[in-house]
Write a protein that holds these residues in place. Structure first.
Motif, PDB file in Angstrom:
ATOM      1  N   ALA A   8     -14.530  -0.403  -2.976  1.00 32.64           N
ATOM      2  CA  ALA A   8     -14.504   0.995  -2.450  1.00 32.64           C
ATOM      3  C   ALA A   8     -14.069   1.742  -3.731  1.00 32.64           C
ATOM      4  O   ALA A   8     -13.471   1.321  -4.727  1.00 32.64           O
ATOM      5  CB  ALA A   8     -13.373   1.175  -1.237  1.00 32.64           C
ATOM      6  N   GLY A   9     -14.210   3.182  -3.644  1.00 25.30           N
ATOM      7  CA  GLY A   9     -13.979   3.976  -4.440  1.00 25.30           C
ATOM      8  C   GLY A   9     -12.338   3.873  -4.828  1.00 25.30           C
ATOM      9  O   GLY A   9     -11.446   3.706  -3.952  1.00 25.30           O
ATOM     10  N   ARG A  10     -11.977   4.376  -6.120  1.00 26.87           N
ATOM     11  CA  ARG A  10     -10.556   4.343  -6.486  1.00 26.87           C
ATOM     12  C   ARG A  10     -10.060   5.913  -6.628  1.00 26.87           C
ATOM     13  O   ARG A  10     -11.021   6.628  -7.230  1.00 26.87           O
ATOM     14  CB  ARG A  10     -10.111   3.838  -7.692  1.00 26.87           C
ATOM     15  N   TRP A  11      -8.897   6.459  -5.916  1.00 27.39           N
ATOM     16  CA  TRP A  11      -8.461   7.707  -5.998  1.00 27.39           C
ATOM     17  C   TRP A  11      -7.057   7.673  -7.110  1.00 27.39           C
ATOM     18  O   TRP A  11      -6.426   6.716  -6.858  1.00 27.39           O
ATOM     19  CB  TRP A  11      -8.158   8.332  -4.888  1.00 27.39           C
ATOM     20  N   GLN A  12      -6.976   8.677  -7.931  1.00 20.96           N
ATOM     21  CA  GLN A  12      -5.713   8.847  -8.218  1.00 20.96           C
ATOM     22  C   GLN A  12      -5.012   9.859  -7.842  1.00 20.96           C
ATOM     23  O   GLN A  12      -5.640  11.046  -7.412  1.00 20.96           O
ATOM     24  CB  GLN A  12      -6.034   9.105  -9.917  1.00 20.96           C
ATOM     25  N   VAL A  13      -3.857   9.778  -7.872  1.00 25.37           N
ATOM     26  CA  VAL A  13      -3.051  10.859  -6.903  1.00 25.37           C
ATOM     27  C   VAL A  13      -1.708  11.140  -8.131  1.00 25.37           C
ATOM     28  O   VAL A  13      -1.245  10.140  -8.766  1.00 25.37           O
ATOM     29  CB  VAL A  13      -2.323  10.756  -5.794  1.00 25.37           C
ATOM     30  N   ARG A  14      -1.306  12.231  -7.910  1.00 24.85           N
ATOM     31  CA  ARG A  14      -0.127  12.693  -8.915  1.00 24.85           C
ATOM     32  C   ARG A  14       0.977  12.843  -7.874  1.00 24.85           C
ATOM     33  O   ARG A  14       0.868  13.836  -6.807  1.00 24.85           O
ATOM     34  CB  ARG A  14      -0.467  13.968  -9.692  1.00 24.85           C
ATOM     35  N   LEU A  15       1.951  12.342  -8.047  1.00 26.08           N
ATOM     36  CA  LEU A  15       3.336  12.282  -7.181  1.00 26.08           C
ATOM     37  C   LEU A  15       4.513  13.214  -8.102  1.00 26.08           C
ATOM     38  O   LEU A  15       4.744  12.685  -8.987  1.00 26.08           O
ATOM     39  CB  LEU A  15       3.829  11.050  -6.491  1.00 26.08           C
ATOM     40  N   ASP A  16       5.197  13.829  -7.238  1.00 28.22           N
ATOM     41  CA  ASP A  16       6.361  14.404  -7.990  1.00 28.22           C
ATOM     42  C   ASP A  16       7.349  13.208  -8.054  1.00 28.22           C
ATOM     43  O   ASP A  16       7.360  12.142  -7.515  1.00 28.22           O
ATOM     44  CB  ASP A  16       7.013  15.549  -7.289  1.00 28.22           C
ATOM     45  N   ASP A  17       8.504  13.243  -8.881  1.00 28.25           N
ATOM     46  CA  ASP A  17       9.374  12.061  -9.086  1.00 28.25           C
ATOM     47  C   ASP A  17       9.881  11.647  -7.803  1.00 28.25           C
ATOM     48  O   ASP A  17      10.218  10.294  -7.992  1.00 28.25           O
ATOM     49  CB  ASP A  17      10.388  12.573 -10.217  1.00 28.25           C
ATOM     50  N   ALA A  18      10.524  12.531  -7.065  1.00 26.01           N
ATOM     51  CA  ALA A  18      11.346  12.119  -5.908  1.00 26.01           C
ATOM     52  C   ALA A  18      10.382  11.329  -4.879  1.00 26.01           C
ATOM     53  O   ALA A  18      10.688  10.273  -4.383  1.00 26.01           O
ATOM     54  CB  ALA A  18      11.708  13.496  -4.965  1.00 26.01           C
ATOM     55  N   THR A  19       8.906  11.715  -4.739  1.00 23.03           N
ATOM     56  CA  THR A  19       8.173  11.016  -3.876  1.00 23.03           C
ATOM     57  C   THR A  19       7.772   9.695  -4.485  1.00 23.03           C
ATOM     58  O   THR A  19       7.692   8.555  -3.742  1.00 23.03           O
ATOM     59  CB  THR A  19       6.833  11.866  -3.677  1.00 23.03           C
ATOM     60  N   ALA A  26       8.551  -5.559   0.406  1.00 23.25           N
ATOM     61  CA  ALA A  26       7.923  -6.686  -0.315  1.00 23.25           C
ATOM     62  C   ALA A  26       6.597  -6.518  -0.715  1.00 23.25           C
ATOM     63  O   ALA A  26       5.837  -7.656  -0.510  1.00 23.25           O
ATOM     64  CB  ALA A  26       8.366  -7.899   0.031  1.00 23.25           C
ATOM     65  N   GLN A  27       6.180  -5.215  -1.190  1.00 27.03           N
ATOM     66  CA  GLN A  27       4.647  -4.884  -1.164  1.00 27.03           C
ATOM     67  C   GLN A  27       4.616  -4.363  -2.729  1.00 27.03           C
ATOM     68  O   GLN A  27       5.455  -3.822  -3.143  1.00 27.03           O
ATOM     69  CB  GLN A  27       4.089  -3.897  -0.226  1.00 27.03           C
ATOM     70  N   ASP A  28       3.514  -4.451  -3.100  1.00 29.60           N
ATOM     71  CA  ASP A  28       3.165  -3.717  -4.452  1.00 29.60           C
ATOM     72  C   ASP A  28       2.880  -2.114  -4.122  1.00 29.60           C
ATOM     73  O   ASP A  28       2.916  -1.891  -3.055  1.00 29.60           O
ATOM     74  CB  ASP A  28       1.913  -4.068  -5.029  1.00 29.60           C
ATOM     75  N   ARG A  29       2.709  -1.367  -5.053  1.00 27.63           N
ATOM     76  CA  ARG A  29       2.999   0.109  -4.741  1.00 27.63           C
ATOM     77  C   ARG A  29       1.479   0.508  -4.175  1.00 27.63           C
ATOM     78  O   ARG A  29       1.788   1.315  -3.504  1.00 27.63           O
ATOM     79  CB  ARG A  29       2.921   1.123  -6.175  1.00 27.63           C
ATOM     80  N   SER A  30       0.531   0.012  -4.513  1.00 31.43           N
ATOM     81  CA  SER A  30      -0.855   0.429  -3.944  1.00 31.43           C
ATOM     82  C   SER A  30      -0.913   0.010  -2.405  1.00 31.43           C
ATOM     83  O   SER A  30      -1.313   0.863  -1.687  1.00 31.43           O
ATOM     84  CB  SER A  30      -1.847  -0.264  -4.483  1.00 31.43           C
ATOM     85  N   ALA A  31      -0.292  -1.153  -2.006  1.00 35.39           N
ATOM     86  CA  ALA A  31      -0.281  -1.575  -0.422  1.00 35.39           C
ATOM     87  C   ALA A  31       0.762  -0.584   0.053  1.00 35.39           C
ATOM     88  O   ALA A  31       0.466  -0.456   1.245  1.00 35.39           O
ATOM     89  CB  ALA A  31       0.113  -3.279  -0.379  1.00 35.39           C
TER      90      ALA A  31
END
Length: 64
Positions: free
Chosen positions: A18-29, A41-46
């Protein structure tokens, strides 16, 4: 070149994913996502996928 042969397209061949998306998050988020991923106990993507699905489900009134 025969008509039945197709020209090779430049670039990397498709992987079927599937396509990949990039997102920008502020530091707190970003820190909150990292903390959630660590707690569950997951990786960030999951963790992001799970959080997005839960948020969408709550917006549409669907239960998980």
């Amino acid at each position: 070149m025969a008509e039945s042969e197709e020209k090779k397209r430049p670039g990397r061949p498709a992987t079927g994913q599937a396509g990949r998306w990039q997102v920008r998050l502020d530091d707190a988020t970003a820190e909150a996502v990292e903390a959630y991923a660590s707690r569950t106990a997951q990786d960030r993507s999951a963790a992001l996928r799970e959080l997005i699905r839960a948020g969408l489900a709550s917006q549409t009134g669907r239960c998980k």
